[in-house]
Design a protein around this motif. Structure first.
Motif, short mmCIF file in Angstrom:
data_model
loop_
_atom_site.label_atom_id
_atom_site.label_comp_id
_atom_site.label_asym_id
_atom_site.label_seq_id
_atom_site.Cartn_x
_atom_site.Cartn_y
_atom_site.Cartn_z
N GLY A 87 -23.35 49.87 73.69
CA GLY A 87 -23.85 49.43 74.99
C GLY A 87 -22.83 49.44 76.10
O GLY A 87 -23.13 49.13 77.24
N ARG A 117 -30.38 41.39 76.50
CA ARG A 117 -29.18 40.71 76.02
C ARG A 117 -27.93 41.20 76.77
O ARG A 117 -26.95 40.47 76.89
CB ARG A 117 -29.05 40.95 74.51
CG ARG A 117 -27.77 40.49 73.86
CD ARG A 117 -27.65 38.98 73.89
NE ARG A 117 -26.41 38.52 73.30
CZ ARG A 117 -25.26 38.42 73.96
NH1 ARG A 117 -25.20 38.74 75.23
NH2 ARG A 117 -24.17 37.98 73.34
N CYS A 118 -27.96 42.46 77.22
CA CYS A 118 -26.80 43.01 77.93
C CYS A 118 -26.77 42.59 79.41
O CYS A 118 -25.77 42.80 80.08
CB CYS A 118 -26.79 44.53 77.86
SG CYS A 118 -26.77 45.19 76.18
N GLY A 119 -27.88 42.06 79.90
CA GLY A 119 -27.90 41.59 81.28
C GLY A 119 -28.06 42.67 82.32
O GLY A 119 -27.39 42.66 83.35
N THR A 120 -28.99 43.62 82.08
CA THR A 120 -29.19 44.69 83.07
C THR A 120 -30.28 44.38 84.08
O THR A 120 -30.83 45.28 84.71
CB THR A 120 -29.54 46.02 82.35
OG1 THR A 120 -30.80 45.86 81.68
CG2 THR A 120 -28.48 46.43 81.35
N THR A 178 -25.06 59.12 84.77
CA THR A 178 -26.04 58.38 83.94
C THR A 178 -25.75 58.63 82.46
O THR A 178 -25.23 59.69 82.09
CB THR A 178 -27.49 58.77 84.33
OG1 THR A 178 -28.38 57.79 83.79
CG2 THR A 178 -27.88 60.15 83.79
N ASP A 189 -29.46 54.67 85.76
CA ASP A 189 -28.60 54.37 84.62
C ASP A 189 -28.73 52.90 84.24
O ASP A 189 -27.75 52.16 84.15
CB ASP A 189 -27.13 54.71 84.98
CG ASP A 189 -26.19 54.68 83.77
OD1 ASP A 189 -26.67 54.86 82.64
OD2 ASP A 189 -24.98 54.49 83.99
N VAL A 190 -29.97 52.49 84.02
CA VAL A 190 -30.26 51.07 83.80
C VAL A 190 -29.66 50.55 82.49
O VAL A 190 -29.09 49.48 82.44
CB VAL A 190 -31.79 50.83 83.79
CG1 VAL A 190 -32.12 49.43 83.31
CG2 VAL A 190 -32.37 51.08 85.18
N ALA A 191 -29.78 51.32 81.43
CA ALA A 191 -29.51 50.80 80.09
C ALA A 191 -28.04 50.53 79.84
O ALA A 191 -27.16 51.22 80.35
CB ALA A 191 -30.01 51.80 79.05
N GLN A 192 -27.79 49.50 79.02
CA GLN A 192 -26.47 49.37 78.38
C GLN A 192 -26.70 49.73 76.90
O GLN A 192 -26.61 50.89 76.55
CB GLN A 192 -25.88 47.99 78.60
CG GLN A 192 -25.39 47.84 80.06
CD GLN A 192 -24.58 46.59 80.31
OE1 GLN A 192 -23.93 46.05 79.42
NE2 GLN A 192 -24.63 46.11 81.54
N CYS A 193 -27.00 48.73 76.07
CA CYS A 193 -27.30 49.13 74.68
C CYS A 193 -28.64 49.85 74.61
O CYS A 193 -28.86 50.68 73.76
CB CYS A 193 -27.24 47.94 73.73
SG CYS A 193 -28.76 46.99 73.54
N GLY A 194 -29.57 49.49 75.51
CA GLY A 194 -30.83 50.20 75.61
C GLY A 194 -31.94 49.71 74.70
O GLY A 194 -33.07 50.19 74.79
N TYR A 195 -31.63 48.73 73.87
CA TYR A 195 -32.61 48.32 72.86
C TYR A 195 -33.86 47.69 73.47
O TYR A 195 -34.96 47.89 73.00
CB TYR A 195 -31.95 47.37 71.87
CG TYR A 195 -32.77 47.13 70.63
CD1 TYR A 195 -32.84 48.10 69.63
CD2 TYR A 195 -33.48 45.96 70.44
CE1 TYR A 195 -33.59 47.90 68.49
CE2 TYR A 195 -34.23 45.74 69.30
CZ TYR A 195 -34.29 46.71 68.33
OH TYR A 195 -35.03 46.51 67.20
N CYS A 196 -33.69 46.92 74.54
CA CYS A 196 -34.84 46.23 75.15
C CYS A 196 -35.62 47.14 76.08
O CYS A 196 -36.69 46.77 76.55
CB CYS A 196 -34.37 45.02 75.94
SG CYS A 196 -33.52 45.46 77.48
#
Lengths: 163, 749
Positions: free
Chosen positions: B92, A134-137, B222, A94-101
């Protein structure tokens, strides 16, 4: 002009050869998984593989690709649709936050693992440093790279044993 | 000052800080969240129309489809499966996963049976729909639980009827109704049509689960979009494509408030791939449509090339002349005199006169940008008097309202598809990019995708305002803090109110905790737009007050942790809406214990502690750093949080880690400066965000509690900077009073 993308030869027609690969992928070929972040190779959101090497497609004129094979995030899954080890690790952790990068992060990780199947912490930090989140993941990205590396190694061992 | 109207970008963001408390019932929670917020502003932000604050605590109407159980807007069960609708934008913070989890818990659906779908924008079904203020969880917790429980009760009723048994003799689990006595069970999907015919119970009459009955909440789940994300599927605003779509860019004056005097439109229109170029006048509203030149092209590259070749002569007679160096000089002058009082309790002057020890310091923080990694964009199609928008926005209803205004149609003729946002942080609370896309689409007559470049994104942000605080304090012979004065110099866009996130509130720490406190606030006029940035206000006040508390502890020659706990005092509720000092002390002690506060550290190492209450979250952080020649190595950050029960442990932990990294990134080297009205930084080469090699270990600890859950998008950010700066002082004796710390010559190792 033609372009080899994700195992297919795609015709680009009459395109400005200076067009960055990023915009060819997104606007002409409909491969929008590769993202626009900065346009000056500073964030890594646009990372794709050209003959297995990670490149910043926002600053990579399409004419430079030539006969090389381009791989984007859409080209990672198996022919049966199964996720590859890097993609699966990103989902499992579950790595993503916003997921854009994350498409760029995944491609950078893919390039690292192709070159170095057993990367150490410093190898991971160094290979992933060009890719901003940017979200710091970063903590989870680091972990996911290790998990994906282990999965690929055990798959490779299993395949060696079978031979 | 410009001639623009800034009213819509004023204090529109509901912040849950200071005097806001935790409440146990739904109505009180609404009150808590809306809180001190001006009601008019709240309506503006959320786009609510009509009468009262129709939040989703009112169960919306049921549907008439006989084959599907659809007792409310959140659930649809039919023979083919279980759908749960996610109402709010995903920027996010994981709400597209966590909000449906709350429904699934009370529905007693197995998570793997659930398909999550992004909902439409529909106030009658969902009440307010927006992502901001860490409010998604607390505002929707009760309604979502009751929506799930409603459907479950109808499924139970249908099964009881079919089996001819009492509803009390049967139960539910994992998407099935179970009759244990007879060993039989029925899937929800089999019962859906019959359940749809059952009367809809009063949601308030339903018994909800107790925390120890949760089977899904609190687990690691997830994100529901993760598989699509790693396949590169078109989830984001920027990914939208329509048949016949053209690509647009929009050039505004580099100094906000400037207008187009002339432009080389003919030359631009003659460029390859360019379809059109035209001037838009703007509508005078700083949050909607600024004047500029639109270019429409066959692809993004041609549009960007044309934008580079565009030559505009700007009329800057009303444009911004903002200057950071001038503002700094003004603040230097103002810090020596008093300003209007926000807080004045006890007798600060007497406390200063009698104090055994004094401390003082002048704190400064720079403006920063949101820098969402997905630059602003919006796809729009204006056809036959109707507008359709595909928008990555935090406030879709407001996006509809302002776009309708800009193109001169009724909001009922606007459809907005809410799409995943590549980061929000407050930037996409404001819909200027949506308004631009609407105006360009109206003129273009074909679907267009408006794409901001990174340079646009940095030049036309609504920035986190900088600010200045002259801090003075006193401690008595026992080392107890007796006096505290915060002389705050901030900014105003409209000439009267401080900018959003730049206004100090009367509950600011340590008001109510220290006997003699005075807080003064003076605002400097400022033209560049300023607005909410992750944990507005708290993200800077936390740095100042928790750093200065540490200064006073050192002035008293005492342990910082001991002084912090002494200031928090006995467990009590601070007013109806304030923090609970017992929960505060609880997280401070937990973070200190887990970090090993007080243990012997290696040479050059130091530990710092900070606490801040914001967005109804009680969060403490302890940082361990080492400093060598102004190079700071942040080894570990230990976070303790009390935010009630955790909905999705994976998402919650991710937010905490991300807030620490974002906080560290911002405090280390991020700053935007202004001269002659223009932003001096244009891209990431001069706005260096933190990268993986500088990322510390982050340990996260949650307090188990029965308080209603609150949000985690923001509250873990404010304590980070003071914890690190206090640790830097402990390590090397240098007190950081300016953010970013690069301004004082420090950097991360």
């Amino acid at each position: 002009m033609d372009l080899k993308v994700n195992g297919e030869l795609r015709s680009l027609g009459d395109i400005d050869p200076q067009t960055p690969l990023l915009w060819v992928l997104r606007d002409e070929l409909g491969l929008v998984g590769t993202k626009f972040g900065c346009g000056i190779s500073q964030c890594g959101a646009c990372t794709v593989l050209v003959d297995g090497q990670a490149v910043k497609s926002c600053s990579y004129p399409v004419s430079t690709v030539g006969n090389a094979a381009v791989t984007t995030v859409e080209g990672l899954a198996g022919s049966d649709g199964s996720l590859n080890a890097v993609q699966q690790a990103w989902v499992d952790l579950d790595v993503a936050q916003c997921g854009y990068c994350q498409a760029g992060q995944i491609m950078a990780a893919e390039a690292l693992l192709r070159a170095k199947p057993n990367p150490g912490d410093d190898d991971i930090d160094q290979a992933m440093a060009p890719n901003l989140c940017r979200c710091g993941t970063y903590i989870r990205i680091r972990e996911a790279v290790k998990v994906a590396a282990a999965t690929r190694r055990s798959a490779a061992e299993a395949s060696d044993a079978a031979e | 000052m410009t001639a623009l109207n800034y009213a819509d970008i004023g204090d529109v963001v509901p912040t849950v800080t200071g005097e806001h408390a935790m409440a146990s019932d739904a109505n009180a929670t609404t009150d808590l969240l809306v809180g001190r917020l001006d009601r008019r502003q709240f309506l503006k932000l959320t786009g609510l129309v009509g009468g009262g604050l129709m939040l989703s605590f009112t169960m919306p109407r049921a549907f008439g489809n006989s084959a599907a159980l659809q007792p409310n807007g959140y659930i649809k069960i039919d023979a083919t499966g279980i759908l749960i609708y996610a109402k709010n934008p995903e920027i996010g913070q994981g709400v597209k996963t966590s909000l449906p989890m709350i429904v699934a818990e009370e529905l007693d659906a197995a998570w793997e049976d659930v398909e999550v779908v992004q909902s439409t924008i529909d106030q009658s079904l969902y009440g307010v729909q927006f992502a901001g203020g860490s409010m998604s969880i607390p505002m929707n917790w009760d309604a979502l639980r009751r929506s799930g429980a409603t459907a479950r009760a109808m499924l139970l009723g249908a099964a009881a009827k079919r089996w001819g048994v009492e509803p009390s003799s049967i139960s539910t689990r994992d998407s099935h109704v179970i009759h244990a006595a007879r060993g039989r069970k029925l899937a929800y999907t089999e019962l859906a049509a019959e359940a749809a015919a059952m009367p809809v119970p009063n949601p308030q009459s339903l018994t909800l689960k107790k925390r120890d009955q949760f089977r899904l909440l609190g687990k690691r789940i997830t994100g529901v979009d993760n598989e699509a994300l790693v396949r590169g599927e078109p989830l984001f605003g920027i990914d939208q494509t329509l048949p016949g779509m053209k690509y647009a860019v929009y050039q505004k004056c580099p100094a906000i408030g400037g207008k187009v005097a002339s432009a080389n439109l003919d030359a631009i229109k003659a460029m390859p791939g360019v379809r059109d170029a035209f001037v838009l006048e703007g509508n005078g509203n700083a949050g909607e449509l600024l004047p500029g030149v639109a270019i429409i092209a066959d692809n993004t590259y041609s549009a960007i090339q044309a934008k580079r070749a565009l030559k505009v002569e700007w009329d800057e007679s009303d444009a911004s002349k903002d200057s950071w160096s001038h503002a700094k000089a003004e603040a230097e002058r103002l810090r020596h005199g008093s300003g209007p009082q926000v807080v004045n309790t006890g007798d600060v002057d007497a406390a200063f006169a009698s104090g055994a020890n004094r401390a003082s310091g002048f704190y400064t923080y720079h403006f920063v940008s949101h820098a969402t990694l997905e630059p602003q964009n919006c796809t729009a199609w204006f056809k036959d008097g109707k507008l359709e928008l595909w928008a990555p926005t935090q406030t879709p209803a407001q996006g509809i309202g302002s776009a309708a205004k800009v193109v001169g149609i009724s909001p009922s003729n606007v459809t907005l598809h809410q799409l995943r946002c590549g980061g929000g942080f407050g930037r996409r609370l404001y819909n200027d990019f949506t308004c631009e896309a609407a105006a360009i689409a109206k003129r273009a007559g074909v679907p267009i995708k408006l794409q901001w470049t990174r340079e646009d994104d940095m030049a036309y942000d609504l920035y986190r305002a900088g600010g200045f605080h002259q801090m003075d304090g006193a401690v008595d012979d026992d080392g107890k803090i007796t006096g505290w004065r915060d002389r705050f110099i901030t900014f105003t866009n409209d000439g009267s109110r401080p900018v959003s996130g730049g206004g100090i509130h009367p509950g600011v720490f340590p008001a109510g905790l220290v006997d003699n406190v005075r807080v003064e606030q003076t605002a400097l006029p400022w033209s560049n737009r300023c607005a909410a940035w992750r944990a507005p206000g708290s993200n800077v006040f936390g740095f100042v007050v928790q750093s200065f508390l540490d200064e006073l502890a050192h002035a008293a020659g005492r342990d910082s942790l001991e002084v912090l706990l002494e200031v928090l005092g006995e467990p009590r509720q601070m007013g109806r809406r304030g923090m609970h000092t017992g929960r505060a002390a609880g997280v401070v002690k937990l973070a200190a214990k887990e970090a090993g506060w007080g243990r012997e550290l290696s040479d050059g190492h130091g530990m710092g502690v900070a606490f801040y209450y914001s967005h109804a979250g009680h969060i403490a952080e302890v940082a361990e750093v080492s400093v060598n020649q102004k190079q700071v190595n942040v080894h570990k950050v230990t976070v303790a949080a009390d935010v009630g029960p955790i909905v999705n442990l994976s998402g919650a932990e991710n937010q905490m880690q991300g807030s620490v990294v974002d906080g560290l990134s911002t405090m280390t080297g991020l700053s935007v400066t202004f001269e002659n009205g223009r932003v001096q930084q244009s891209n990431f080469d001069r706005y260096p965000m933190l990268k993986m090699p500088s990322t510390p270990e982050v340990a996260v600890h949650f307090v188990d509690s029965d308080y209603p859950p609150t949000g985690l998008g923001e509250p873990a950010l404010p304590p980070l900077a003071p914890a690190v700066c206090n640790a830097i002082f402990a390590a090397c004796g240098h007190r950081i009073r300016t953010l970013p710390i690069s301004e004082e010559g420090f950097s991360l190792a």
